[in-house]
Design a protein around this motif. Sequence first.
Motif, PDB file in Angstrom:
ATOM      1  N   ARG A 189       0.917  -1.041  -0.005  1.00 15.92           N
ATOM      2  CA  ARG A 189      -0.092  -0.121   0.039  1.00 15.92           C
ATOM      3  C   ARG A 189       0.843   1.147   0.050  1.00 15.92           C
ATOM      4  O   ARG A 189       0.664   2.137  -0.790  1.00 15.92           O
ATOM      5  N   PHE A 190       1.960   1.470   0.927  1.00 15.93           N
ATOM      6  CA  PHE A 190       2.736   2.413   0.830  1.00 15.93           C
ATOM      7  C   PHE A 190       3.901   2.568   0.488  1.00 15.93           C
ATOM      8  O   PHE A 190       4.712   3.545   0.140  1.00 15.93           O
ATOM      9  N   GLY A 191       4.342   1.356  -0.470  1.00 17.33           N
ATOM     10  CA  GLY A 191       5.843   1.123  -0.866  1.00 17.33           C
ATOM     11  C   GLY A 191       6.931   1.323   0.103  1.00 17.33           C
ATOM     12  O   GLY A 191       8.224   1.512  -0.494  1.00 17.33           O
ATOM     13  N   ARG A 192       6.720   1.258   1.396  1.00 19.48           N
ATOM     14  CA  ARG A 192       7.602   1.236   2.453  1.00 19.48           C
ATOM     15  C   ARG A 192       7.326   0.648   3.720  1.00 19.48           C
ATOM     16  O   ARG A 192       5.846   0.318   3.834  1.00 19.48           O
ATOM     17  N   SER A 193       7.952   0.337   4.560  1.00 21.22           N
ATOM     18  CA  SER A 193       7.622  -0.258   5.785  1.00 21.22           C
ATOM     19  C   SER A 193       6.868   0.850   6.742  1.00 21.22           C
ATOM     20  O   SER A 193       7.255   2.016   6.417  1.00 21.22           O
ATOM     21  N   LEU A 194       6.159   0.389   7.764  1.00 22.38           N
ATOM     22  CA  LEU A 194       5.361   1.571   8.582  1.00 22.38           C
ATOM     23  C   LEU A 194       6.453   2.340   9.061  1.00 22.38           C
ATOM     24  O   LEU A 194       6.632   3.328   9.384  1.00 22.38           O
ATOM     25  N   SER A 195       7.596   1.635   9.758  1.00 23.15           N
ATOM     26  CA  SER A 195       8.576   2.510  10.511  1.00 23.15           C
ATOM     27  C   SER A 195       9.253   3.479   9.366  1.00 23.15           C
ATOM     28  O   SER A 195      10.066   4.464  10.073  1.00 23.15           O
ATOM     29  N   ALA A 196       9.199   3.434   8.439  1.00 22.14           N
ATOM     30  CA  ALA A 196       9.740   4.311   7.392  1.00 22.14           C
ATOM     31  C   ALA A 196       8.852   5.302   7.176  1.00 22.14           C
ATOM     32  O   ALA A 196       9.076   6.347   6.351  1.00 22.14           O
ATOM     33  N   THR A 197       7.430   5.480   7.649  1.00 18.63           N
ATOM     34  CA  THR A 197       6.442   6.622   7.312  1.00 18.63           C
ATOM     35  C   THR A 197       6.741   7.568   8.565  1.00 18.63           C
ATOM     36  O   THR A 197       7.176   7.277   9.583  1.00 18.63           O
ATOM     37  N   SER A 198       5.961   8.801   8.260  1.00 16.35           N
ATOM     38  CA  SER A 198       6.188   9.854   9.300  1.00 16.35           C
ATOM     39  C   SER A 198       5.453   9.378  10.350  1.00 16.35           C
ATOM     40  O   SER A 198       4.498   8.840  10.429  1.00 16.35           O
ATOM     41  N   SER A 199       5.944   9.688  11.531  1.00 13.00           N
ATOM     42  CA  SER A 199       5.278   9.250  12.813  1.00 13.00           C
ATOM     43  C   SER A 199       3.907   9.862  12.964  1.00 13.00           C
ATOM     44  O   SER A 199       2.980   9.280  13.894  1.00 13.00           O
ATOM     45  N   ASN A 200       3.643  11.056  12.472  1.00 14.89           N
ATOM     46  CA  ASN A 200       2.326  11.820  12.611  1.00 14.89           C
ATOM     47  C   ASN A 200       1.483  11.780  11.332  1.00 14.89           C
ATOM     48  O   ASN A 200       0.230  12.458  11.212  1.00 14.89           O
ATOM     49  N   GLY A 201       1.880  11.019  10.348  1.00 18.06           N
ATOM     50  CA  GLY A 201       1.407  10.714   9.151  1.00 18.06           C
ATOM     51  C   GLY A 201      -0.042   9.802   8.930  1.00 18.06           C
ATOM     52  O   GLY A 201      -0.216   9.277   9.907  1.00 18.06           O
ATOM     53  N   PRO A 202      -0.533  10.202   7.975  1.00 19.08           N
ATOM     54  CA  PRO A 202      -1.816   9.216   7.736  1.00 19.08           C
ATOM     55  C   PRO A 202      -1.564   7.752   7.451  1.00 19.08           C
ATOM     56  O   PRO A 202      -2.466   6.987   7.741  1.00 19.08           O
ATOM     57  N   GLU A 203      -0.432   7.421   6.929  1.00 12.98           N
ATOM     58  CA  GLU A 203      -0.290   5.960   7.113  1.00 12.98           C
ATOM     59  C   GLU A 203      -0.294   5.418   8.434  1.00 12.98           C
ATOM     60  O   GLU A 203      -1.073   4.215   8.719  1.00 12.98           O
ATOM     61  N   ARG A 204       0.434   5.778   9.354  1.00 13.38           N
ATOM     62  CA  ARG A 204       0.365   5.404  10.719  1.00 13.38           C
ATOM     63  C   ARG A 204      -1.087   5.290  11.279  1.00 13.38           C
ATOM     64  O   ARG A 204      -1.555   4.675  11.924  1.00 13.38           O
ATOM     65  N   ALA A 205      -1.894   6.668  10.941  1.00 14.36           N
ATOM     66  CA  ALA A 205      -3.132   6.664  11.427  1.00 14.36           C
ATOM     67  C   ALA A 205      -3.896   5.414  11.038  1.00 14.36           C
ATOM     68  O   ALA A 205      -4.848   5.067  11.690  1.00 14.36           O
ATOM     69  N   GLY A 232       6.962  -7.718  13.496  1.00 14.94           N
ATOM     70  CA  GLY A 232       7.866  -6.689  13.077  1.00 14.94           C
ATOM     71  C   GLY A 232       7.101  -5.283  13.072  1.00 14.94           C
ATOM     72  O   GLY A 232       7.642  -4.093  13.287  1.00 14.94           O
ATOM     73  N   VAL A 233       5.941  -5.321  12.538  1.00 16.50           N
ATOM     74  CA  VAL A 233       5.148  -4.152  12.403  1.00 16.50           C
ATOM     75  C   VAL A 233       5.001  -3.521  13.817  1.00 16.50           C
ATOM     76  O   VAL A 233       4.907  -2.357  14.010  1.00 16.50           O
ATOM     77  N   ALA A 234       4.318  -4.568  14.797  1.00 18.78           N
ATOM     78  CA  ALA A 234       4.357  -3.722  16.132  1.00 18.78           C
ATOM     79  C   ALA A 234       5.483  -3.251  16.545  1.00 18.78           C
ATOM     80  O   ALA A 234       5.459  -2.555  17.830  1.00 18.78           O
ATOM     81  N   LYS A 235       6.767  -3.213  16.089  1.00 14.75           N
ATOM     82  CA  LYS A 235       8.057  -2.538  16.753  1.00 14.75           C
ATOM     83  C   LYS A 235       7.985  -1.215  16.312  1.00 14.75           C
ATOM     84  O   LYS A 235       8.843  -0.430  16.989  1.00 14.75           O
ATOM     85  N   THR A 236       7.105  -0.687  15.448  1.00 19.81           N
ATOM     86  CA  THR A 236       7.117   0.680  14.993  1.00 19.81           C
ATOM     87  C   THR A 236       6.931   1.549  16.293  1.00 19.81           C
ATOM     88  O   THR A 236       6.007   1.310  17.090  1.00 19.81           O
ATOM     89  N   PRO A 237       8.032   2.395  16.272  1.00 25.80           N
ATOM     90  CA  PRO A 237       7.972   3.049  17.649  1.00 25.80           C
ATOM     91  C   PRO A 237       6.651   4.065  17.786  1.00 25.80           C
ATOM     92  O   PRO A 237       6.017   4.801  16.844  1.00 25.80           O
TER      93      PRO A 237
END
Length: 292
Positions: A189-205, A232-237
């Motif tokens: 969906r995002f072309g990258r891992s969740l930890s590579a997205t912005s911490s306040n971005g719509p991806e994480r939301a 692995g996904v749950a390790k996203t800070p």
Amino acid sequence: MTLFGAVELGGTKIRVGRGRGDGTILDSDTFPTTGPDQSFARLLEYFRAGPPVAGIGIGSFGPVAVGAARPDRGTMLSTPKAGWSGFNVAEALQPLGLPVRIETDVAAAGLGEARKGALRGVECGIYLTVGTGIGGALLIGSRIVNGAAHAEMGHTHLRRAREDHSPSTCPYHDSCAEGLVCGPAIQRRFGRSLSATSSNGPERALIADYLGQLIAALTLILCPHRMVIGGGVAKTPGLLGSVKTSMLRHLNGYASYPEQAHADFLVSPALRDDAGLAGALILAAEAGTAPA
Ligand SMILES: [Zn+2]
């Protein structure tokens, strides 16, 4: 001191080890998962080469037949992993002549956490992993609870966000949790891992919203005192905090119980990446005495 053997059989790698029946790992080795015959040849070699063990516990990727009452116990069910469907994991260890107990990799990790980690002393706990796939296990009184088969919590249906048209990675369901939120689904969906997205971005939301839906459903059905979220996904800070906020939003104040509001309701595995192997050692110690 009696030694036990443990196998953590994953879709991409296999970890084997020796240790104590309380889950203490004394030695381990890791190699890539290939075909079943080749993988088990390496496994047998590991156990034949070192000090003898009194039993073996396996935490396996699934779906796999578990439970003493099932005549097909240990058989890999329909899996996209080439060559593994129909392979019997427990029978493949028969040449060692040892008692064997098998559970899912998620249940083994949950058992490790229940006896030595973040679910210790917790009467009703859930271990959920969010990584290459999503899986969950229920533990009551520090014991794995299976029904006719192991749980498939990851295939719980979620309500899609209106703007989310990304295809599900689950071949069976258009909008199950695994199909929408597992690592490969996020990558697609995002072309990258969740930890590579912005911490306040719509991806994480979005991901926090989906996981909040899943956890709200699990709390309504099973009312756990605590949930451990690994993978692995749950390790996203910061993700677990957002997931908890989302869970409470979805429950909207209904049917909530005090533990849900506690700071430690959703936690990371205390044993980190050793939970599965530790749990498999505990299974091994119970292999000769408890229902297989
Ligand atoms: Zn599914």
